[in-house]
Design a protein around this motif. Structure first.
Motif, PDB file in Angstrom:
ATOM      1  N   UNK A  15      65.594  42.447  42.684  1.00  0.00           N
ATOM      2  CA  UNK A  15      66.625  41.823  41.856  1.00  0.00           C
ATOM      3  C   UNK A  15      65.961  40.970  40.774  1.00  0.00           C
ATOM      4  N   UNK A  16      66.727  40.391  39.829  1.00  0.00           N
ATOM      5  CA  UNK A  16      66.123  39.526  38.808  1.00  0.00           C
ATOM      6  C   UNK A  16      65.282  38.411  39.435  1.00  0.00           C
ATOM      7  N   UNK A  17      64.218  38.029  38.759  1.00  0.00           N
ATOM      8  CA  UNK A  17      63.232  37.095  39.310  1.00  0.00           C
ATOM      9  C   UNK A  17      63.853  35.788  39.773  1.00  0.00           C
ATOM     10  N   UNK A  18      64.812  35.282  39.028  1.00  0.00           N
ATOM     11  CA  UNK A  18      65.425  34.000  39.386  1.00  0.00           C
ATOM     12  C   UNK A  18      66.200  34.067  40.699  1.00  0.00           C
ATOM     13  N   UNK A  19      66.458  35.269  41.196  1.00  0.00           N
ATOM     14  CA  UNK A  19      67.191  35.437  42.453  1.00  0.00           C
ATOM     15  C   UNK A  19      66.265  35.760  43.627  1.00  0.00           C
ATOM     16  N   UNK A  20      64.970  35.878  43.375  1.00  0.00           N
ATOM     17  CA  UNK A  20      64.044  36.295  44.428  1.00  0.00           C
ATOM     18  C   UNK A  20      64.047  35.363  45.631  1.00  0.00           C
ATOM     19  N   UNK A  21      64.031  34.064  45.378  1.00  0.00           N
ATOM     20  CA  UNK A  21      63.992  33.120  46.502  1.00  0.00           C
ATOM     21  C   UNK A  21      65.230  33.271  47.374  1.00  0.00           C
ATOM     22  N   UNK A  61      57.178  41.951  41.707  1.00  0.00           N
ATOM     23  CA  UNK A  61      56.525  40.982  40.830  1.00  0.00           C
ATOM     24  C   UNK A  61      57.443  40.669  39.637  1.00  0.00           C
ATOM     25  N   UNK A  62      57.364  39.463  39.100  1.00  0.00           N
ATOM     26  CA  UNK A  62      56.621  38.339  39.648  1.00  0.00           C
ATOM     27  C   UNK A  62      57.283  37.843  40.936  1.00  0.00           C
ATOM     28  N   UNK A  63      56.461  37.379  41.851  1.00  0.00           N
ATOM     29  CA  UNK A  63      56.929  36.967  43.170  1.00  0.00           C
ATOM     30  C   UNK A  63      58.051  35.946  43.079  1.00  0.00           C
ATOM     31  N   UNK A  64      57.958  35.043  42.119  1.00  0.00           N
ATOM     32  CA  UNK A  64      58.984  34.014  41.920  1.00  0.00           C
ATOM     33  C   UNK A  64      58.972  33.589  40.465  1.00  0.00           C
ATOM     34  N   UNK A  65      59.992  32.848  40.077  1.00  0.00           N
ATOM     35  CA  UNK A  65      60.096  32.418  38.687  1.00  0.00           C
ATOM     36  C   UNK A  65      59.036  31.392  38.321  1.00  0.00           C
ATOM     37  N   UNK A  66      58.584  30.615  39.303  1.00  0.00           N
ATOM     38  CA  UNK A  66      57.571  29.593  39.050  1.00  0.00           C
ATOM     39  C   UNK A  66      56.804  29.311  40.338  1.00  0.00           C
ATOM     40  N   UNK A  67      55.766  28.519  40.216  1.00  0.00           N
ATOM     41  CA  UNK A  67      54.884  28.244  41.355  1.00  0.00           C
ATOM     42  C   UNK A  67      55.618  27.508  42.466  1.00  0.00           C
ATOM     43  N   UNK A  99      58.774  27.690  43.294  1.00  0.00           N
ATOM     44  CA  UNK A  99      59.600  28.656  44.022  1.00  0.00           C
ATOM     45  C   UNK A  99      58.746  29.551  44.914  1.00  0.00           C
ATOM     46  N   UNK A 100      57.549  29.886  44.442  1.00  0.00           N
ATOM     47  CA  UNK A 100      56.661  30.722  45.247  1.00  0.00           C
ATOM     48  C   UNK A 100      56.275  30.007  46.537  1.00  0.00           C
ATOM     49  N   UNK A 144      48.860  36.410  50.658  1.00  0.00           N
ATOM     50  CA  UNK A 144      49.502  35.187  50.177  1.00  0.00           C
ATOM     51  C   UNK A 144      48.585  34.430  49.227  1.00  0.00           C
ATOM     52  N   UNK A 145      47.287  34.425  49.531  1.00  0.00           N
ATOM     53  CA  UNK A 145      46.323  33.725  48.680  1.00  0.00           C
ATOM     54  C   UNK A 145      46.309  34.329  47.272  1.00  0.00           C
ATOM     55  N   UNK A 146      46.394  35.644  47.186  1.00  0.00           N
ATOM     56  CA  UNK A 146      46.401  36.300  45.879  1.00  0.00           C
ATOM     57  C   UNK A 146      47.719  36.045  45.143  1.00  0.00           C
ATOM     58  N   UNK A 147      48.810  35.971  45.884  1.00  0.00           N
ATOM     59  CA  UNK A 147      50.091  35.640  45.268  1.00  0.00           C
ATOM     60  C   UNK A 147      50.025  34.262  44.626  1.00  0.00           C
ATOM     61  N   UNK A 148      49.538  33.283  45.373  1.00  0.00           N
ATOM     62  CA  UNK A 148      49.447  31.912  44.858  1.00  0.00           C
ATOM     63  C   UNK A 148      48.503  31.858  43.662  1.00  0.00           C
ATOM     64  N   UNK A 149      47.382  32.540  43.760  1.00  0.00           N
ATOM     65  CA  UNK A 149      46.403  32.527  42.670  1.00  0.00           C
ATOM     66  C   UNK A 149      47.014  33.050  41.370  1.00  0.00           C
TER      67      UNK A 149
END
Length: 310
Positions: free
Chosen positions: A71-77, A94-100, A102-103, A282-287
């Motif tokens: 779905x749209x990124x802003x709805x991922x969480x 991707x992107x996993x979340x709209x911002x860090x 939210x990630x 998860x480490x790569x997602x955060x990076x």
């Protein structure tokens, strides 16, 4: 396995197609198509024999083994939380979340449940070839990634960094094993609030990389170059070709290209079933989220940003 694909418009329809295709591997037994659009649901049921589910609220009680959020990124969480809070392995596009922030929130919700993201170009055969033959380059010196295309047909929920540049940002680390320490970016927005053109300079210890991307140039260009002391690898994602430029000239290996999305989703579902499977950590997602946040902030502040400061 019973798999829910949430959001079957845009890129989600490709996940739905792949999930249905994986029935042939014996990996998927049932596919649920989750969307708010009745026409999309009827299409999914007719074409892919998917079980239609109207809206995420109706999906909250689904008895599934894995979920894919497209779905749209802003709805991922919000949408991923529906599944992760019940311990259901989930791949978030991707992107996993709209911002860090939210990630981090989504990773906290996941706890020990498998959660990953969709960096499908890790599964491109050209990328795999370069990664397996990286020693031919000698010492890694620099990388250059360039992606251009017209404005995408998608919700205006992120800028060009998290939409396009993020692929090459991830791939350089995936191929070389190196992570950037700090970045500097220049770019801007010709329309809307998100950046639509950018150049990013990143430092990787004694190595470096430049990422250039925009939504303005009327030609779809997708190339990544990795340069070392002994040669240069180039992968052209538009033509699925790989070249090695070395002392003996130019070498082009013949590759059997398999759809990266098919390979990615198959690996995710294998991991979700407990049968191994390669997924983005998860480490790569955060990076990568930190990198994108730093680049976005650098455009605004015109300063070098250190990823450890985020």
């Amino acid at each position: 396995m019973r798999v829910a694909v949430v959001g079957i418009g845009g890129w989600g329809k490709n996940h739905l197609r792949v999930a249905a295709q994986l029935r042939g591997d014996g990996l998927v037994d049932e596919v649920y198509a989750v969307d708010i659009d009745e026409n999309r649901l009827k299409w999914a049921e007719r074409v892919y024999k998917a079980v239609p589910v109207r809206g995420v609220d109706q999906a909250a009680d689904l008895d599934v083994d894995a979920a894919i959020i497209a779905t749209p990124t802003t709805l991922h969480v919000a949408h991923a939380t529906v599944f992760l809070s019940r311990g259901i392995p989930t791949l978030v596009e991707k992107p996993f979340a709209a911002n860090l922030q939210d990630a981090y929130q989504l990773l906290d919700v996941a706890g020990k449940t498998l959660v990953t993201t969709g960096y499908l170009l890790r599964f491109h055969q050209g990328v795999r070839y370069i990664r397996e033959n990286l020693a031919r380059l000698g010492r890694f010196l620099t990388a250059y990634g360039k992606r251009t295309s017209r404005w995408p047909i998608r919700p205006g929920d992120v800028g060009v960094i998290k939409d396009l540049a993020i692929h090459d940002i991830d791939l350089v680390t995936y191929i070389t094993g190196k992570r950037a320490s700090h970045v500097y970016a220049a770019g801007g927005a010709t329309r809307g609030v998100y950046e639509d053109h950018v150049q990013i300079f990143a430092q990787y210890g004694e190595s470096s990389a430049i990422y250039e991307t925009n939504w303005l140039t009327p030609y779809k260009f997708r190339k990544l170059e990795i340069t070392g002391e002994q040669g240069i690898f180039v992968v052209d994602f538009a033509s699925d070709e790989v070249y090695f430029y070395g002392e003996d000239g130019v070498y082009r290996p013949r590759l059997e290209i398999v759809e990266p999305l098919l390979l990615q989703d198959r690996e995710f579902l294998k991991a979700a079933s407990g049968a191994g499977g390669e997924v983005v950590s998860r480490e790569d997602i955060v990076y990568t989220m930190k990198f994108c946040e730093a680049a976005t902030l650098s455009i605004k502040t015109r300063k070098v940003l250190h990823l450890d400061d985020l």
